[in-house]
Design an enzyme around this catalytic site. Structure first.
Site, PDB file in Angstrom:
ATOM      1  N   ASP A  67     -34.280 -12.119 -44.257  1.00  0.00           N
ATOM      2  CA  ASP A  67     -34.647 -10.858 -43.437  1.00  0.00           C
ATOM      3  C   ASP A  67     -35.379 -10.013 -44.310  1.00  0.00           C
ATOM      4  OD1 ASP A  67     -33.302 -10.873 -45.872  1.00  0.00           O
ATOM      5  OD2 ASP A  67     -31.048 -10.453 -44.978  1.00  0.00           O
ATOM      6  N   ASN A 136     -18.961  -7.024 -47.049  1.00  0.00           N
ATOM      7  CA  ASN A 136     -18.130  -7.251 -45.954  1.00  0.00           C
ATOM      8  C   ASN A 136     -18.211  -8.638 -45.358  1.00  0.00           C
ATOM      9  OD1 ASN A 136     -20.915  -7.280 -45.006  1.00  0.00           O
ATOM     10  ND2 ASN A 136     -20.921  -5.245 -43.985  1.00  0.00           N
ATOM     11  N   HIS A 138     -20.964 -10.293 -44.666  1.00  0.00           N
ATOM     12  CA  HIS A 138     -22.354 -10.655 -43.977  1.00  0.00           C
ATOM     13  C   HIS A 138     -23.135 -11.660 -44.509  1.00  0.00           C
ATOM     14  CE1 HIS A 138     -24.832  -7.266 -45.940  1.00  0.00           C
ATOM     15  NE2 HIS A 138     -25.006  -8.199 -46.674  1.00  0.00           N
ATOM     16  N   GLU A 143     -24.097  -8.665 -39.533  1.00  0.00           N
ATOM     17  CA  GLU A 143     -22.986  -7.955 -40.040  1.00  0.00           C
ATOM     18  C   GLU A 143     -21.648  -8.267 -39.058  1.00  0.00           C
ATOM     19  OE1 GLU A 143     -23.292  -6.025 -42.404  1.00  0.00           O
ATOM     20  OE2 GLU A 143     -25.050  -4.732 -42.196  1.00  0.00           O
TER      21      GLU A 143
HETATM   22  C1  F6R Z   1     -30.530 -10.726 -48.719  1.00  0.00           C
HETATM   23  C2  F6R Z   1     -29.450 -10.724 -47.919  1.00  0.00           C
HETATM   24  C3  F6R Z   1     -28.044 -10.254 -47.836  1.00  0.00           C
HETATM   25  C4  F6R Z   1     -27.443 -10.017 -49.501  1.00  0.00           C
HETATM   26  C5  F6R Z   1     -26.078  -9.606 -49.521  1.00  0.00           C
HETATM   27  C6  F6R Z   1     -25.671  -9.682 -50.959  1.00  0.00           C
HETATM   28  O1  F6R Z   1     -31.440 -11.331 -48.131  1.00  0.00           O
HETATM   29  O2  F6R Z   1     -29.757 -11.365 -46.636  1.00  0.00           O
HETATM   30  O3  F6R Z   1     -27.508 -10.768 -47.316  1.00  0.00           O
HETATM   31  O4  F6R Z   1     -27.428 -11.640 -49.748  1.00  0.00           O
HETATM   32  O5  F6R Z   1     -26.279  -8.356 -49.168  1.00  0.00           O
HETATM   33  O6  F6R Z   1     -26.307  -8.956 -51.798  1.00  0.00           O
HETATM   34  P1  F6R Z   1     -26.209  -8.844 -53.216  1.00  0.00           P
HETATM   35  O7  F6R Z   1     -26.531 -10.036 -54.034  1.00  0.00           O
HETATM   36  O8  F6R Z   1     -26.836  -7.545 -53.803  1.00  0.00           O
HETATM   37  O9  F6R Z   1     -24.721  -8.673 -53.269  1.00  0.00           O
END
Ligand code: F6R
Length: 241
Positions: A67, A136, A138, A143
């Protein structure tokens, strides 16, 4: 689904890096799907160490990131392109031209997304997709919602994700509100998936996602259906399972 319970963040990062290492050693021209966020930083550190020790060669690897924020240039230090350059691409012998991140500067969302799907298809699909886990539930920026979105698409980030990501920006107002993300089918089509989740704040989500019902309200729950998915946890993230 396999679950690896490591004792702490460093052990989980090492286990995760070793899975990527095994992938590249067995298929040097692998297409790696990569993730940003704070969790995989330790994994990238271990991969860099393996490269520096002469044990890992990225010269034939292609990569596609999950992303990117819409509207951010790759030179912006909050962009995911910048993150990848900082944590991995500039530190190993990957060909930068073969590293792909959705084009955050493409204002036409349909074009940005279909171009990205075309890149993944032209590479023959993803061999191993690394994922983190949003608080959450995702994955990528898919989401919680009422139905799974299949392909790369533009999302409005939820309040909770904007809040969670604001720690990287000087103020919450600076956090972009839209992002381009691989869709659920794009992710599920990867031949192998490795998800890493660490810390007590992920424990409830880990329980819901991997031991609860499969629902788009917890997007990561779809991974229960993947034929080759490994979930790497530290003791804190595994504390409720
Ligand atoms: C990042 C991504 C997100 C993260 C998720 C967890 O490319 O796609 O889905 O993997 O938000 O983020 P952290 O590791 O910062 O808790």
């Amino acid at each position: 689904m396999r679950i690896i319970k490591a004792k702490d963040y460093d052990a989980a990062s090492k286990a995760c890096a070793n899975l990527i290492f095994a992938q590249v050693v067995t298929k040097p021209d692998s297409v790696l799907g990569l993730a940003t966020g704070s969790t995989p930083i330790g994994t990238y550190e271990h991969l860099v160490r393996l490269y520096e020790a002469g044990d890992l060669d990225f010269s034939q690897v292609h990569s596609v990131n999950l992303d990117e924020y819409k509207g951010l240039d790759g030179d912006n230090d909050q962009s995911y392109r910048y993150f990848m350059n900082e944590h991995l691409f500039s530190k190993v012998n990957i060909n930068k031209e073969w590293t792909n991140v959705p084009n955050g500067l493409e204002p036409d969302a349909d074009k940005a997304c279909s171009d990205y799907e075309a890149i993944i298809a032209s590479l023959g699909g993803i061999d191993l997709q690394l994922l983190g886990l949003g608080p959450n539930g995702h994955i990528g920026f898919n989401e919680p919602c009422d139905e799974f979105v299949k392909l790369t698409h533009c999302v409005d980030l939820t309040e909770s994700t904007i809040e969670a990501n604001s720690r990287f920006f000087s103020s919450k107002d600076e956090v972009p509100t839209k992002a381009y993300t691989m869709g659920i089918k794009t992710i599920m089509d990867a031949k192998k998936i490795v998800l890493i989740a660490t810390g007590r704040n992920k424990a409830e989500t880990v329980k819901k996602a991997f031991f609860g019902p499969i629902t788009p309200n917890v997007p990561a729950s779809i991974l229960q259906l993947h034929p080759d998915c490994t979930v790497v946890l530290d003791a804190d993230a595994a504390s409720l399972i």
